[in-house]
Design a protein around this motif. Structure first.
Motif, PDB file in Angstrom:
ATOM      1  N   LEU A   1       0.753  -1.017   0.145  1.00 27.14           N
ATOM      2  CA  LEU A   1       0.326  -0.202  -0.053  1.00 27.14           C
ATOM      3  C   LEU A   1       1.309   1.208  -0.352  1.00 27.14           C
ATOM      4  N   THR A   2       2.084   1.062   0.620  1.00 26.64           N
ATOM      5  CA  THR A   2       3.280   2.861   0.688  1.00 26.64           C
ATOM      6  C   THR A   2       3.856   3.206  -0.386  1.00 26.64           C
ATOM      7  N   ALA A   3       4.331   1.480  -1.508  1.00 29.08           N
ATOM      8  CA  ALA A   3       4.837   1.531  -2.423  1.00 29.08           C
ATOM      9  C   ALA A   3       3.560   1.999  -3.216  1.00 29.08           C
ATOM     10  N   GLY A   4       2.959   1.292  -3.840  1.00 31.29           N
ATOM     11  CA  GLY A   4       1.825   2.253  -4.768  1.00 31.29           C
ATOM     12  C   GLY A   4       1.355   3.268  -4.370  1.00 31.29           C
ATOM     13  N   TYR A   5       1.246   3.821  -3.163  1.00 34.41           N
ATOM     14  CA  TYR A   5       1.256   4.968  -2.451  1.00 34.41           C
ATOM     15  C   TYR A   5       1.961   6.539  -3.473  1.00 34.41           C
ATOM     16  N   LEU A   6       3.059   5.765  -3.004  1.00 30.60           N
ATOM     17  CA  LEU A   6       4.331   6.234  -2.943  1.00 30.60           C
ATOM     18  C   LEU A   6       4.786   6.816  -3.965  1.00 30.60           C
ATOM     19  N   GLY A   7       4.844   5.962  -4.965  1.00 23.11           N
ATOM     20  CA  GLY A   7       5.747   5.172  -6.214  1.00 23.11           C
ATOM     21  C   GLY A   7       7.227   5.751  -5.945  1.00 23.11           C
ATOM     22  N   GLY A   8       8.025   5.498  -6.227  1.00 24.47           N
ATOM     23  CA  GLY A   8       9.540   6.618  -6.451  1.00 24.47           C
ATOM     24  C   GLY A   8      10.785   5.877  -5.916  1.00 24.47           C
TER      25      GLY A   8
ATOM     26  N   VAL B   1      -4.234   1.887  -9.005  1.00 24.19           N
ATOM     27  CA  VAL B   1      -5.251   1.704  -9.553  1.00 24.19           C
ATOM     28  C   VAL B   1      -6.525   3.457  -9.097  1.00 24.19           C
ATOM     29  N   GLU B   2      -6.368   2.750  -7.239  1.00 20.48           N
ATOM     30  CA  GLU B   2      -6.870   3.312  -6.934  1.00 20.48           C
ATOM     31  C   GLU B   2      -7.087   4.852  -6.417  1.00 20.48           C
ATOM     32  N   LYS B   3      -5.789   5.341  -6.643  1.00 23.04           N
ATOM     33  CA  LYS B   3      -4.690   6.821  -6.394  1.00 23.04           C
ATOM     34  C   LYS B   3      -5.392   7.093  -7.005  1.00 23.04           C
ATOM     35  N   ASN B   4      -5.654   7.144  -8.712  1.00 23.90           N
ATOM     36  CA  ASN B   4      -5.983   8.001  -9.296  1.00 23.90           C
ATOM     37  C   ASN B   4      -7.221   8.368  -9.520  1.00 23.90           C
ATOM     38  N   LYS B   5      -7.957   7.927  -8.879  1.00 21.04           N
ATOM     39  CA  LYS B   5      -9.850   7.808  -8.902  1.00 21.04           C
ATOM     40  C   LYS B   5      -9.926   9.595  -7.633  1.00 21.04           C
ATOM     41  N   GLU B   6     -10.836   9.495  -8.870  1.00 19.17           N
ATOM     42  CA  GLU B   6     -11.314  11.071  -7.977  1.00 19.17           C
ATOM     43  C   GLU B   6     -11.593  10.972  -6.975  1.00 19.17           C
ATOM     44  N   TYR B   7     -12.191  10.575  -5.367  1.00 18.92           N
ATOM     45  CA  TYR B   7     -12.150  10.320  -4.551  1.00 18.92           C
ATOM     46  C   TYR B   7     -10.902  10.019  -3.732  1.00 18.92           C
TER      47      TYR B   7
ATOM     48  N   GLN C   1      -8.179  11.668  -4.985  1.00 21.57           N
ATOM     49  CA  GLN C   1      -7.983  12.753  -5.266  1.00 21.57           C
ATOM     50  C   GLN C   1      -8.737  14.191  -4.375  1.00 21.57           C
ATOM     51  N   ALA C   2      -9.987  14.032  -3.907  1.00 16.12           N
ATOM     52  CA  ALA C   2     -10.618  14.500  -3.472  1.00 16.12           C
ATOM     53  C   ALA C   2     -10.220  14.533  -1.957  1.00 16.12           C
TER      54      ALA C   2
ATOM     55  N   LEU D   1      -5.084   4.344   4.949  1.00 13.33           N
ATOM     56  CA  LEU D   1      -5.636   3.888   5.497  1.00 13.33           C
ATOM     57  C   LEU D   1      -7.537   3.270   5.554  1.00 13.33           C
ATOM     58  N   VAL D   2      -8.296   4.811   5.298  1.00 13.92           N
ATOM     59  CA  VAL D   2      -9.650   4.926   5.243  1.00 13.92           C
ATOM     60  C   VAL D   2     -10.078   5.070   4.222  1.00 13.92           C
ATOM     61  N   GLN D   3      -9.901   5.403   2.930  1.00 22.14           N
ATOM     62  CA  GLN D   3      -9.295   6.001   1.582  1.00 22.14           C
ATOM     63  C   GLN D   3      -8.855   4.526   0.323  1.00 22.14           C
ATOM     64  N   ILE D   4      -8.325   4.510   1.029  1.00 20.31           N
ATOM     65  CA  ILE D   4      -7.629   3.042  -0.349  1.00 20.31           C
ATOM     66  C   ILE D   4      -8.034   1.708   0.189  1.00 20.31           C
TER      67      ILE D   4
END
Length: 305
Positions: free
Chosen positions: A116-123, A191-197, A199-200, A213-216
């Motif tokens: 989860l951390t790797a997918g969200y942070l990337g790099g 996939v999920e981190k690029n969705k509108e919810y 980003q909002a 933890l709460v959104q993804i």
């Protein structure tokens, strides 16, 4: 009441599919019976295989009660130490399930957290984690577990090996299975981190940890649950394999792998029941869990139906 349950089943797609899949229902029933027997072993087992006073060496190698030379006290016979084999299997199943559940839980928490951390942070962090995962995937899980188990045995004091063996097994098996969780969580997070919810939530100033933890996390649990179910069978098999090789649980705490190892020593001398019944128990348990995992995979992925 029945009409309400049917209506709920129709509205709940997963339950509806389960009620219309006889194979999954049979697998679930078998798994529940075996897990229930293991949990209630203290109450339903004829004897306690951990209690030296509960068995006699004069009762060793007795065949099942329906065979010639069998004893009515021992329904499926005894092992080389005179222990009731049915009791040993019940306690051994509980030990194997305990190690399997603990290790797969550890692997799930570690793998999902890292993925989860790797997918969200990337790099760089993502690249570093994936290279570690690629290296570990090049090794069979059993070799990874053996390596970690051997390192732990070398580091820990000799007198504490038996006391800490469950912990060592849990960590060894967990560290050999975390990669599947990490890769799946990472791919789903991409996939999920690029969705509108998501980003909002970021625009609103939500902390990244809370976003993960709460959104993804709730939205990627489907494939994680499938891996959890399938790899539970792998964890149980790994524990049995390590115990069969003599590097698992202590010999005085019979697991299914330990019982099978003992049984193979007497297989060609005619005492077939010592290896047959523990092996059959392990096979039925793993197959039932795998069938449930396959059902979850098909039910949660419409493309596979």
């Amino acid at each position: 009441m029945i009409a309400r349950m049917r209506r709920y089943a129709i509205e709940n797609e997963l339950l509806y599919l389960f009620l219309h899949n006889r194979v999954a229902q049979l697998a679930a029933l078998i798994a529940i019976v075996m897990i229930g027997g293991a949990v209630l072993a203290d109450f339903i087992a004829p004897t306690d295989p951990y209690d030296l006073a509960s068995y006699d060496l004069l009762d060793s190698l007795l065949p099942p009660s329906w065979s010639e030379g069998g004893d009515a006290r021992f329904f499926i016979g005894t092992d080389d130490q005179g222990r009731d084999l049915l009791s040993a299997i019940l306690y051994g199943t509980r030990l194997s399930l305990t190690v399997g559940l603990l290790s797969i839980s550890f692997a799930c928490v570690l793998g999902v957290s890292v993925g989860l951390t790797a997918g969200y942070l990337g790099g760089r962090f993502d690249a570093f984690v994936m290279r570690i995962a690629d290296v570990q995937l090049s090794l069979p899980a059993i070799l990874t577990a053996l390596l970690i188990d051997g390192i732990a045995r070398g580091i820990l004091p000799q007198q504490s090996h038996d006391d800490l063996m469950i912990v060592v097994l849990t960590v060894a098996i967990g560290l050999s299975l975390w990669v599947n969780f990490a890769r799946t969580a990472r791919a789903s997070t991409f996939v999920e981190k690029n969705k509108e919810y998501v980003q909002a939530s970021e625009i609103m100033g939500m902390h990244p940890v809370r976003v993960m933890l709460v959104q993804i996390l709730p939205n990627i649990l489907g494939p994680i649950m499938v891996i959890l179910t399938v790899d539970l069978a792998v964890a149980i098999l790994l524990e049995a394999t390590l115990s069969f090789l003599g590097v698992g649980v202590p010999p005085n705490q019979p697991s299914l792998g330990t019982l099978i190892r003992i049984g193979t020593e007497y297989l060609f001398s005619g005492e077939w029941w010592i290896v047959a019944f523990p092996s059959l128990t392990l096979i039925v348990l793993i197959v039932s869990v795998n069938v449930l995992g396959d059902f979850l995979r098909d039910a949660l992925n419409p493309k596979l139906r």
